[in-house]
Each structure stands twice: as structure tokens, then as C-alpha cells.
Design a protein around this motif. Structure first.
Motif, PDB file in Angstrom:
ATOM      1  N   GLU A 152       0.629  -1.250  -0.077  1.00 12.18           N
ATOM      2  CA  GLU A 152       0.001  -0.057   0.244  1.00 12.18           C
ATOM      3  C   GLU A 152       0.732   1.432  -0.097  1.00 12.18           C
ATOM      4  N   PHE A 153       2.036   1.144   0.304  1.00 11.54           N
ATOM      5  CA  PHE A 153       2.958   2.263   0.048  1.00 11.54           C
ATOM      6  C   PHE A 153       4.247   2.343  -0.522  1.00 11.54           C
ATOM      7  N   LEU A 154       4.600   1.108  -0.942  1.00  8.78           N
ATOM      8  CA  LEU A 154       5.843   0.819  -1.617  1.00  8.78           C
ATOM      9  C   LEU A 154       5.501   0.954  -2.992  1.00  8.78           C
ATOM     10  N   ASP A 155       6.612   1.160  -3.993  1.00 16.65           N
ATOM     11  CA  ASP A 155       6.189   1.221  -5.351  1.00 16.65           C
ATOM     12  C   ASP A 155       6.240  -0.213  -5.919  1.00 16.65           C
ATOM     13  N   GLU A 156       6.128  -0.288  -7.182  1.00 14.29           N
ATOM     14  CA  GLU A 156       5.997  -1.723  -7.858  1.00 14.29           C
ATOM     15  C   GLU A 156       7.215  -2.661  -7.763  1.00 14.29           C
ATOM     16  N   ASP A 172       8.343  12.800  -7.508  1.00 15.09           N
ATOM     17  CA  ASP A 172       7.016  12.433  -7.186  1.00 15.09           C
ATOM     18  C   ASP A 172       7.005  10.663  -7.065  1.00 15.09           C
ATOM     19  N   PHE A 173       5.943  10.218  -6.588  1.00 14.66           N
ATOM     20  CA  PHE A 173       5.993   8.718  -6.502  1.00 14.66           C
ATOM     21  C   PHE A 173       6.215   7.905  -7.969  1.00 14.66           C
ATOM     22  N   HIS A 174       5.814   8.464  -8.908  1.00 19.28           N
ATOM     23  CA  HIS A 174       6.017   7.906 -10.181  1.00 19.28           C
ATOM     24  C   HIS A 174       7.463   7.591 -10.414  1.00 19.28           C
ATOM     25  N   LEU A 175       8.257   8.300  -9.743  1.00 25.47           N
ATOM     26  CA  LEU A 175       9.762   8.176 -10.147  1.00 25.47           C
ATOM     27  C   LEU A 175      10.433   7.275  -9.341  1.00 25.47           C
ATOM     28  N   LEU A 176       9.654   6.644  -8.214  1.00 23.80           N
ATOM     29  CA  LEU A 176      10.371   5.725  -7.314  1.00 23.80           C
ATOM     30  C   LEU A 176      10.746   4.667  -7.481  1.00 23.80           C
ATOM     31  N   PHE A 364       1.035   6.069   1.814  1.00 21.52           N
ATOM     32  CA  PHE A 364       0.563   5.320   2.877  1.00 21.52           C
ATOM     33  C   PHE A 364      -0.695   6.241   3.512  1.00 21.52           C
ATOM     34  N   SER A 365      -0.667   7.550   3.367  1.00 19.66           N
ATOM     35  CA  SER A 365      -1.929   8.361   3.627  1.00 19.66           C
ATOM     36  C   SER A 365      -2.908   8.301   2.694  1.00 19.66           C
TER      37      SER A 365
END
Length: 412
Positions: A152-156, A172-176, A364-365
Motif C-alpha cells: 500500500e505504500f511501496l512502489d511496484e 514524485d511517486f511515479h519516479l520511485l 500510505f496516507s
């Protein structure tokens, strides 16, 4: 929500503020120390009576001062985290508030009182020492919570360690995912992992590093103490078609046999504990062939601070990582040298971890409803948010760092 609504069967030390003699007698002292420290800090701390302390900055709102001070008196900084879990204080930007504290953590308490920490603060329970018999339970308490929770909070990539970003300007999250793979690739390069390499991975995680090593043509033997991680890692590796190249075993690192061309270990050393640090480095040296290299990623802390806190029992130990200890770069170099390993390369990138933790916390939020559906209650969510913000503050302030080390074993 008042602390009375916290489930006492799940969170006994959160549901009720402590009423011990230490809490009652020490409450006024904790109040004096806290308010004295706040007056010197760039914070805005508000109280129910309308009073405000601090030099201005991120806002902290104390909702229940008497319980808050009782917790600080009873358990020090453990009480700070439990008070947040119990809704006895709030912050619009929790990480910003915690960063102020982290930047000045060694100066919040007067020096004469710091000398008493060993006598008055709790110590690590014997059951949490990282012996071979205890380590499985310590690891399970965190990593076996639920694979679905971590998803639910880690990337793929399901990477649960600092990423390495090409650009630190508010990623941003998409770059993680790509930043996690960049971190892994750099570590594999440090260890010299190429086609035909026989690689030992200490601490499997959810399989991304083993997978990327196998994609290079390496054979990987990976050990973990988390049954949940092992199950998902094996599924991911099978789905990618690399089951013949990767073997994952539920095994303590001290029980590994044989020698390997390269060893990689990502943020597992923090779970070893000060007492067993020699065992960890002896294992690295014994399992690495002459001339081979270790790619080690480790969270680090300043050496003097490590020495001062190595026996401390903290909120993180109690609620997140039992038995852990963050090493210093000096300790890593010292233990490496004692075991015939030379530090040939070292890179620090702590601000990348601050950004990684920010992205995890935000994700996570965003997924709070899904976390609820998994059966984790609101107190757990506040605990997890505090953990991520607390950790982020450590890196943002420079109190903590994360580093990649290349350790080489001589050919002779």
C-alpha cells in the motif's frame, strides 16, 4: 479522538497514560524540561489554555498536557511517540516538527541529566537480543505484518530501503521505482556482479535485487527470516522466469555455508545489533572468495551518538524494529578491517532517504482506506505515520545518513 478510544487489548501502553510513581513525580520535571527546550526551538507549540511557546515554525498542538508530560517522565522519547498515537498531541506537518527535534536531539536535555539516561530509561528486553533463536521473531514482528500492507505504500519493485534519485528536486511517486532500481544497480556494480557471478544476498526483501542480479546472468542465493517476504519474492521471481537462477532460503545469515564471488546486503545490518556486529562481518569475510567484493547499503549515525545510544531502548525498538541498532561508518570500517575487508568506495545520500520516506508517507496516507480494509486500526495508522515521519526527520536533519560501501577482500 481521546486516548480512551484506543483499544487497550491491542495497545495497552497507548490506551492509558502511565500512572507510575515515576510518571506522577516526574511529570512536573518533564514539563519544565520540555517547556524550557521549546522556548529555544523554531517551533510553535500551542496548549489548551491558549498559551504558545517557541520561536515560531512548524506547529505542534498539545491536547492533553498532563498525560503528555506523564508519558515523557515515564518513558522518555518512547512516551513522545505513544502520546502521538494516543492523540495527546497533533501536528499539521509531523515530519517538520520531528525534524526540529532531530536536529537538536543531543541538546534538548541538559548535559548533566543526559549522563543519567542509562539509569532511568528502559533497556532492551533480553528476548529482543539478536541471537540466532531470537532474530526470527524480531524480524517477523515487522516484515511479516502483511505483504499487502507494504504494497500500500511501496512502489511496484517492493523495495523497502532508500532510493537513489537522478534529481532530488521534489521527486514524485511515479519516479520511485526507477530510483530504486538505480540504487540496486549501483550496489550490484560495487559488488562486481556480472554474468556467471555466484552471489549471496543477506536480507531478501521482496526480491527485486535478486531479480536484477539474475537478469545480469548471475546465480543468487538469498537468505531471509521473513516467511512473508520469501513467499512473495519467490512468486515475483518465478513470474519473471528466473526461478532456476535464484534460490531463497529461510535462514539466519550466520548459518550460511560456502563461498561466493560477491555479497550484497541492503539495510539489513541495522537489524544485527551492536552485540552481534562482529558475527555479521565475520560472516561477510568467511563467505566471500578472495578478491571478491561486498556491496553494502547501511543507515548510519554519527559515531559518538552511536556509542551514547547503542544500549538505548527506543520507541522504534518497541513498536517497529525490535533488536535493531544503527551503526556508524567508523564501526563499519573498523569491523571490516578486523576481518580482512577494505572499504574501497563509500557514497552517502541521506537526503535521498528523506525524499523516499516522504513519498512512502504520502502514499500510505492516500491509501488509508485500503489499510483499514486489511484490518489495521487507526492507532496503527498513526503509529506508522509517526514512524515514517520520525525516520524522515532523522535524514532531513542530518542526524542519520544512508551510505553504500564497497568492501573488498584481499586476494592473498
Amino acid at each position: 479522538m481521546p486516548s480512551g478510544k484506543v483499544r487497550a487489548d491491542l495497545w495497552p501502553d497507548v490506551a492509558q497514560a502511565p500512572s507510575s510513581l515515576r510518571a506522577r513525580a516526574g511529570g512536573p520535571i518533564a514539563k519544565s524540561l520540555f517547556q524550557g527546550a521549546i522556548k529555544r526551538l523554531p517551533l510553535e507549540v500551542r496548549f489548551p489554555d491558549g498559551s504558545v511557546l517557541g520561536l515560531g515554525g512548524p506547529r505542534m498542538v498539545i491536547a492533553d498536557p498532563s498525560s503528555f508530560y506523564a508519558r515523557l517522565a515515564h518513558n522518555g522519547l518512547i512516551g513522545l511517540g505513544e502520546a502521538y498515537m494516543a492523540h495527546e498531541w497533533e501536528a499539521e506537518d509531523l515530519a517538520a516538527v520531528m525534524t526540529v527535534f532531530a536536529a537538536r536531539v543531543s541538546k534538548l536535555i541538559p548535559q548533566p541529566l543526559q549522563a543519567l539516561r542509562g539509569a532511568i530509561l528502559p533497556h532492551q528486553p533480553h528476548r529482543e537480543r539478536n541471537t540466532v533463536s531470537n532474530s526470527r521473531n524480531n524480524i517477523s514482528r515487522h516484515y511479516d505484518l502483511s505483504n499487502e500492507l507494504f504494497a500500500e505504500f511501496l512502489d511496484e519493485t517492493m523495495s523497502y530501503s532508500s532510493a537513489y534519485f537522478a534529481d532530488l528536486d521534489a521527486p514524485d511517486f511515479h519516479l520511485l521505482a526507477s530510483a530504486q532500481q538505480a540504487k540496486i544497480d549501483r550496489l550490484l556494480d560495487l559488488a562486481g556482479v556480472t554474468e556467471g557471478s555466484h552471489v549471496l544476498e543477506i536480507g531478501t526483501g521482496w526480491g527485486e535485487l535478486a531479480l536484477r542480479a539474475a537478469q545480469r546472468g548471475a546465480r543468487v542465493y538469498s537468505v531471509t527470516l521473513s516467511s512473508e517476504q520469501k513467499e512473495l519474492a519467490e512468486r515475483r521471481i518465478a513470474r519473471a522466469g528466473f526461478s532456476d537462477s535464484v534460490q531463497i532460503e529461510l535462514l539466519d545469515y550466520r548459518k550460511v555455508q560456502g563461498t561466493f564471488d560477491a555479497i550484497v546486503s541492503v539495510e539489513m545490518i541495522e537489524a544485527v545489533g551492536f552485540e552481534f556486529m562482529p558475527d555479521y562481518f565475520q560472516t561477510l569475510a568467511a563467505r566471500l572468495r578472495p578478491g571478491g567484493a561486498v556491496g553494502l547499503q547501511a543507515i548510519t549515525i554519527g559515531h559518538e551518538r552511536m556509542l551514547a545510544t547503542r544500549n538505548s531502548y527506543t520507541w522504534v525498538h518497541k513498536y517497529i524494529f525490535p533488536g535493531g541498532m544503527i551503526p556508524s561508518a567508523e564501526l563499519i570500517a573498523e569491523q571490516s578491517a578486523l576481518n580482512g575487508l577494505t572499504v574501497e568506495n563509500r557514497m552517502a545520500f541521506g537526503q535521498h532517504y528523506a525524499q523516499t520516506l516522504r513519498l512512502w508517507d504520502e502514499q500510505f496516507s492516500r491509501n488509508a482506506a485500503q489499510v483499514d480494509e486489511l484490518g489495521f486500526d487507526e492507532t496503527f495508522r498513526r503509529m506508522w505515520h509517526f514512524y515514517l515521519a520520525y525516520s524522515r526527520a532523522g535524514f532531513a536533519s542530518g542526524y542519520l545518513d544512508v551510505q553504500q560501501f564497497q568492501l573488498r577482500k584481499s586476494k592473498g
